[in-house]
Design a protein around this motif. Structure first.
Motif, PDB file in Angstrom:
ATOM      1  N   ALA A   1      96.189  32.663   0.739  1.00 55.11           N
ATOM      2  CA  ALA A   1      95.447  31.745  -0.125  1.00 55.11           C
ATOM      3  C   ALA A   1      94.671  30.751   0.739  1.00 55.11           C
ATOM      4  O   ALA A   1      95.196  30.224   1.725  1.00 55.11           O
ATOM      5  N   GLY A   2      93.417  30.534   0.358  1.00 53.67           N
ATOM      6  CA  GLY A   2      92.559  29.632   1.100  1.00 53.67           C
ATOM      7  C   GLY A   2      91.678  30.322   2.134  1.00 53.67           C
ATOM      8  O   GLY A   2      90.707  29.730   2.610  1.00 53.67           O
ATOM      9  N   ASP A   3      91.995  31.572   2.455  1.00 51.16           N
ATOM     10  CA  ASP A   3      91.207  32.329   3.417  1.00 51.16           C
ATOM     11  C   ASP A   3      89.905  32.828   2.790  1.00 51.16           C
ATOM     12  O   ASP A   3      89.676  32.683   1.581  1.00 51.16           O
ATOM     13  N   SER A   4      89.098  33.450   3.634  1.00 49.28           N
ATOM     14  CA  SER A   4      87.830  34.029   3.200  1.00 49.28           C
ATOM     15  C   SER A   4      87.774  35.514   3.543  1.00 49.28           C
ATOM     16  O   SER A   4      88.433  35.976   4.478  1.00 49.28           O
ATOM     17  N   LEU A   5      86.995  36.239   2.768  1.00 48.33           N
ATOM     18  CA  LEU A   5      86.704  37.640   3.025  1.00 48.33           C
ATOM     19  C   LEU A   5      85.266  37.906   2.648  1.00 48.33           C
ATOM     20  O   LEU A   5      84.744  37.262   1.723  1.00 48.33           O
ATOM     21  N   ARG A   6      84.644  38.871   3.320  1.00 51.17           N
ATOM     22  CA  ARG A   6      83.327  39.322   2.912  1.00 51.17           C
ATOM     23  C   ARG A   6      83.386  40.812   2.616  1.00 51.17           C
ATOM     24  O   ARG A   6      83.710  41.615   3.499  1.00 51.17           O
ATOM     25  N   LEU A   7      83.085  41.146   1.393  1.00 53.39           N
ATOM     26  CA  LEU A   7      82.995  42.544   0.998  1.00 53.39           C
ATOM     27  C   LEU A   7      81.566  43.034   1.176  1.00 53.39           C
ATOM     28  O   LEU A   7      80.615  42.278   0.977  1.00 53.39           O
ATOM     29  N   SER A   8      81.462  44.294   1.541  1.00 50.99           N
ATOM     30  CA  SER A   8      80.157  44.938   1.665  1.00 50.99           C
ATOM     31  C   SER A   8      80.113  46.149   0.750  1.00 50.99           C
ATOM     32  O   SER A   8      81.144  46.789   0.495  1.00 50.99           O
ATOM     33  N   CYS A   9      78.936  46.462   0.294  1.00 54.05           N
ATOM     34  CA  CYS A   9      78.724  47.651  -0.527  1.00 54.05           C
ATOM     35  C   CYS A   9      77.468  48.329   0.013  1.00 54.05           C
ATOM     36  O   CYS A   9      76.360  47.799  -0.145  1.00 54.05           O
ATOM     37  N   ALA A  10      77.665  49.467   0.655  1.00 53.43           N
ATOM     38  CA  ALA A  10      76.552  50.211   1.237  1.00 53.43           C
ATOM     39  C   ALA A  10      76.077  51.271   0.254  1.00 53.43           C
ATOM     40  O   ALA A  10      76.881  52.024  -0.302  1.00 53.43           O
ATOM     41  N   ALA A  11      74.781  51.315   0.059  1.00 51.19           N
ATOM     42  CA  ALA A  11      74.188  52.265  -0.881  1.00 51.19           C
ATOM     43  C   ALA A  11      73.407  53.338  -0.150  1.00 51.19           C
ATOM     44  O   ALA A  11      72.719  53.057   0.835  1.00 51.19           O
ATOM     45  N   SER A  12      73.526  54.551  -0.631  1.00 46.33           N
ATOM     46  CA  SER A  12      72.722  55.638  -0.095  1.00 46.33           C
ATOM     47  C   SER A  12      71.604  55.944  -1.069  1.00 46.33           C
ATOM     48  O   SER A  12      71.711  55.680  -2.259  1.00 46.33           O
ATOM     49  N   GLY A  13      70.512  56.491  -0.549  1.00 48.98           N
ATOM     50  CA  GLY A  13      69.387  56.809  -1.408  1.00 48.98           C
ATOM     51  C   GLY A  13      68.229  55.877  -1.147  1.00 48.98           C
ATOM     52  O   GLY A  13      68.412  54.753  -0.683  1.00 48.98           O
ATOM     53  N   PRO A  14      67.024  56.328  -1.458  1.00 50.32           N
ATOM     54  CA  PRO A  14      65.812  55.591  -1.095  1.00 50.32           C
ATOM     55  C   PRO A  14      65.411  54.491  -2.074  1.00 50.32           C
ATOM     56  O   PRO A  14      64.497  53.733  -1.791  1.00 50.32           O
ATOM     57  N   SER A  15      66.114  54.360  -3.194  1.00 49.30           N
ATOM     58  CA  SER A  15      65.631  53.457  -4.227  1.00 49.30           C
ATOM     59  C   SER A  15      66.543  52.259  -4.464  1.00 49.30           C
ATOM     60  O   SER A  15      66.549  51.694  -5.540  1.00 49.30           O
TER      61      SER A  15
END
Length: 126
Positions: A14-28
């Protein structure tokens, strides 16, 4: 069609930080508004945050407002969720999702999103 892969989850205190990423494939990728949703064990999936195609407009659930920030890098086909001041009640599997729409469009409704990632788990210990 776009495929989404989340990463960055983990076990934190509790109190910590996280960064989530979401990588997308495709040209659009640039044509999609992106959303973040989460589902805690035994609960329904709920809205967390959304961002429009250009990244200039965002919206957040009241429960995370002021603590979470979503952003995107269209050159990298990636959307992010920066989570600060994490609480045990933030424990959930987090999903990113994509929804095609106009330049100004963004949505907090799951039914508006056609494409979903597999999720990444976040556990916040007290």
């Amino acid at each position: 069609q776009v495929q989404l892969v989340e990463s960055g989850g983990g076990l934190v205190q509790a109190g910590d930080s996280l960064r989530l990423s979401c990588a997308a494939s495709g040209p659009s990728f640039r044509s999609y508004a992106m959303g973040w949703f989460r589902q805690a064990p035994g609960k329904e999936r709920e809205f967390v945050a959304t961002i429009n195609r250009g990244g200039g407009i965002t919206s957040y659930a009241d429960s995370v407002k002021g603590r979470f920030t979503t952003s995107r890098d269209n050159d990298k086909n990636t959307v992010y969720l920066q989570m600060n001041s994490l609480k045990p009640e933030d424990t959930a599997t987090y999903y990113c999702a994509a929804s095609q729409g106009s330049r100004w469009y963004l949505s907090d409704r799951m039914s508006d999103y056609a494409y979903w990632g597999q999720g990444t788990q976040v556990i916040v210990s007290s």
